[in-house]
Design a protein around this motif. Sequence first.
Motif, PDB file in Angstrom:
ATOM      1  N   GLY A  58       0.816  -1.214   0.000  1.00 62.89           N
ATOM      2  CA  GLY A  58       0.000   0.000   0.000  1.00 62.89           C
ATOM      3  C   GLY A  58       0.845   1.256   0.000  1.00 62.89           C
ATOM      4  O   GLY A  58       0.531   2.232  -0.696  1.00 62.89           O
ATOM      5  N   MET A  59       1.912   1.263   0.778  1.00 56.73           N
ATOM      6  CA  MET A  59       2.825   2.406   0.796  1.00 56.73           C
ATOM      7  C   MET A  59       3.436   2.639  -0.587  1.00 56.73           C
ATOM      8  O   MET A  59       3.548   3.785  -1.049  1.00 56.73           O
ATOM      9  N   ALA A  60       3.841   1.546  -1.236  1.00 56.42           N
ATOM     10  CA  ALA A  60       4.444   1.683  -2.558  1.00 56.42           C
ATOM     11  C   ALA A  60       3.456   2.236  -3.576  1.00 56.42           C
ATOM     12  O   ALA A  60       3.807   3.079  -4.412  1.00 56.42           O
ATOM     13  N   LEU A  61       2.201   1.788  -3.501  1.00 54.77           N
ATOM     14  CA  LEU A  61       1.182   2.304  -4.410  1.00 54.77           C
ATOM     15  C   LEU A  61       0.893   3.781  -4.158  1.00 54.77           C
ATOM     16  O   LEU A  61       0.424   4.490  -5.054  1.00 54.77           O
ATOM     17  N   ALA A  62       1.207   4.235  -2.936  1.00 53.37           N
ATOM     18  CA  ALA A  62       1.009   5.647  -2.589  1.00 53.37           C
ATOM     19  C   ALA A  62       2.235   6.505  -2.901  1.00 53.37           C
ATOM     20  O   ALA A  62       2.236   7.706  -2.612  1.00 53.37           O
ATOM     21  N   GLY A  63       3.280   5.887  -3.475  1.00 58.46           N
ATOM     22  CA  GLY A  63       4.446   6.660  -3.897  1.00 58.46           C
ATOM     23  C   GLY A  63       5.682   6.516  -3.035  1.00 58.46           C
ATOM     24  O   GLY A  63       6.724   7.091  -3.348  1.00 58.46           O
ATOM     25  N   LEU A  64       5.597   5.749  -1.947  1.00 59.54           N
ATOM     26  CA  LEU A  64       6.758   5.537  -1.092  1.00 59.54           C
ATOM     27  C   LEU A  64       7.597   4.370  -1.621  1.00 59.54           C
ATOM     28  O   LEU A  64       7.173   3.634  -2.516  1.00 59.54           O
ATOM     29  N   ARG A  65       8.787   4.203  -1.035  1.00 52.14           N
ATOM     30  CA  ARG A  65       9.685   3.120  -1.465  1.00 52.14           C
ATOM     31  C   ARG A  65      10.054   2.270  -0.254  1.00 52.14           C
ATOM     32  O   ARG A  65      11.095   2.455   0.372  1.00 52.14           O
ATOM     33  N   PRO A  66       9.199   1.323   0.098  1.00 54.52           N
ATOM     34  CA  PRO A  66       9.390   0.541   1.321  1.00 54.52           C
ATOM     35  C   PRO A  66      10.379  -0.613   1.177  1.00 54.52           C
ATOM     36  O   PRO A  66      10.428  -1.301   0.152  1.00 54.52           O
ATOM     37  N   PHE A  67      11.152  -0.818   2.246  1.00 54.07           N
ATOM     38  CA  PHE A  67      11.985  -1.991   2.431  1.00 54.07           C
ATOM     39  C   PHE A  67      11.412  -2.756   3.622  1.00 54.07           C
ATOM     40  O   PHE A  67      11.223  -2.159   4.695  1.00 54.07           O
ATOM     41  N   VAL A  68      11.102  -4.033   3.458  1.00 51.15           N
ATOM     42  CA  VAL A  68      10.573  -4.832   4.566  1.00 51.15           C
ATOM     43  C   VAL A  68      11.644  -5.838   4.980  1.00 51.15           C
ATOM     44  O   VAL A  68      12.209  -6.539   4.144  1.00 51.15           O
ATOM     45  N   TYR A  69      11.905  -5.918   6.283  1.00 50.08           N
ATOM     46  CA  TYR A  69      13.080  -6.643   6.775  1.00 50.08           C
ATOM     47  C   TYR A  69      12.717  -7.590   7.909  1.00 50.08           C
ATOM     48  O   TYR A  69      12.112  -7.167   8.906  1.00 50.08           O
ATOM     49  N   THR A  70      13.083  -8.851   7.751  1.00 49.70           N
ATOM     50  CA  THR A  70      13.044  -9.799   8.864  1.00 49.70           C
ATOM     51  C   THR A  70      13.767 -11.074   8.439  1.00 49.70           C
ATOM     52  O   THR A  70      14.378 -11.128   7.360  1.00 49.70           O
ATOM     53  N   ILE A  71      13.717 -12.102   9.265  1.00 48.22           N
ATOM     54  CA  ILE A  71      14.429 -13.352   9.006  1.00 48.22           C
ATOM     55  C   ILE A  71      13.898 -14.002   7.724  1.00 48.22           C
ATOM     56  O   ILE A  71      12.693 -14.045   7.483  1.00 48.22           O
ATOM     57  N   ALA A  72      14.822 -14.515   6.906  1.00 47.64           N
ATOM     58  CA  ALA A  72      14.498 -14.929   5.540  1.00 47.64           C
ATOM     59  C   ALA A  72      13.300 -15.855   5.400  1.00 47.64           C
ATOM     60  O   ALA A  72      12.413 -15.585   4.580  1.00 47.64           O
ATOM     61  N   PRO A  73      13.187 -16.966   6.149  1.00 42.70           N
ATOM     62  CA  PRO A  73      12.022 -17.834   5.917  1.00 42.70           C
ATOM     63  C   PRO A  73      10.697 -17.182   6.284  1.00 42.70           C
ATOM     64  O   PRO A  73       9.648 -17.545   5.745  1.00 42.70           O
ATOM     65  N   PHE A  74      10.732 -16.203   7.190  1.00 41.77           N
ATOM     66  CA  PHE A  74       9.492 -15.554   7.628  1.00 41.77           C
ATOM     67  C   PHE A  74       9.046 -14.455   6.662  1.00 41.77           C
ATOM     68  O   PHE A  74       7.863 -14.092   6.654  1.00 41.77           O
ATOM     69  N   ILE A  75       9.985 -13.949   5.848  1.00 38.14           N
ATOM     70  CA  ILE A  75       9.620 -12.908   4.883  1.00 38.14           C
ATOM     71  C   ILE A  75       9.493 -13.474   3.468  1.00 38.14           C
ATOM     72  O   ILE A  75       9.249 -12.753   2.509  1.00 38.14           O
TER      73      ILE A  75
END
Length: 315
Positions: A58-75
Amino acid sequence: MRNAFARAITQLAGLDERVVLLSGDIGNRMFDEFKSAYPDRFLNCGVAEANMVGVAAGMALAGLRPFVYTIAPFITARVLEQIRVDVCYHDTPVVIVGTGAGLSYANLGATHHSCEDIAFLRALPGMSVVCPADSIEVQAAVPAILDLGRPTYLRLGKKGEPTVHTSPPAFEIGRGIEIRGGQVVCFLSCGNVLPLALECVEALKNSVSCSLFSIHTVKPLDEDLLARVFEENDLVVTIEEHSLIGGFGSAVAEWLVDGPRRKARLLRIGTRDQFIHEAGEQDYMRVWHGLEAERIVRAVLTTREGIAPSAPDTR
């Protein structure tokens, strides 16, 4: 690697006010500098990874550039539907950052191992997959991914990985980096196994001329480089801390079988198609999977002799 990512994302946020960082209740102290400088651009989304990916889309569709971060299997595995539908279907510039990929969290057991994530995400339309080899490549990859402006998976190790590069190399998404020159056997290393690949090259230097490349981008592949090394060498070896099914070696094999006949033979080195039900650190797990220089060198020499390699030695 994760500390390098924290530095890189903080620097990037200072240059681009669209950059936001979402965390799945991890890395809180590591991101202290980011939170201090940009408190309105950091969100701890808690242990709710599916929701975090939806928020990021949703943030990206609104024009932001999000990075989402957590442990690999969970993301990756836990939220594959959200990545597929919310991120890739809408072609949103969300960066999925998986830390501790491969066997980095080895001592926490199979729930924290991530040897299928490349396979999951490279199959998604529009998704790029970037796997830096060391902290220097991480710092170069973060701004390059922002410039790419499309769904991207950034696959990181954990901490304490050896630094291979002595200075920042020229870094471009989809372009490999030459580490060593050679003529007979070419090693293509993906991600944090570059020091292992380098160890193999050193072990072989008195018996066979070897080149080595860091292939930090699995999707898109560096097809120009692949075409060159498969024509210039007798054997091309891919090494990765990921399953042989669907990973970097599979991507190279798919490229190879879909094109014209090439000079070189392909040898793929990766993790076994098994869960491990033992406890141990990353080095122990690598040995269990056959990811050690002695066995890789033996496989290379055996393959060069024209004998079909047997199943990996799992002693």
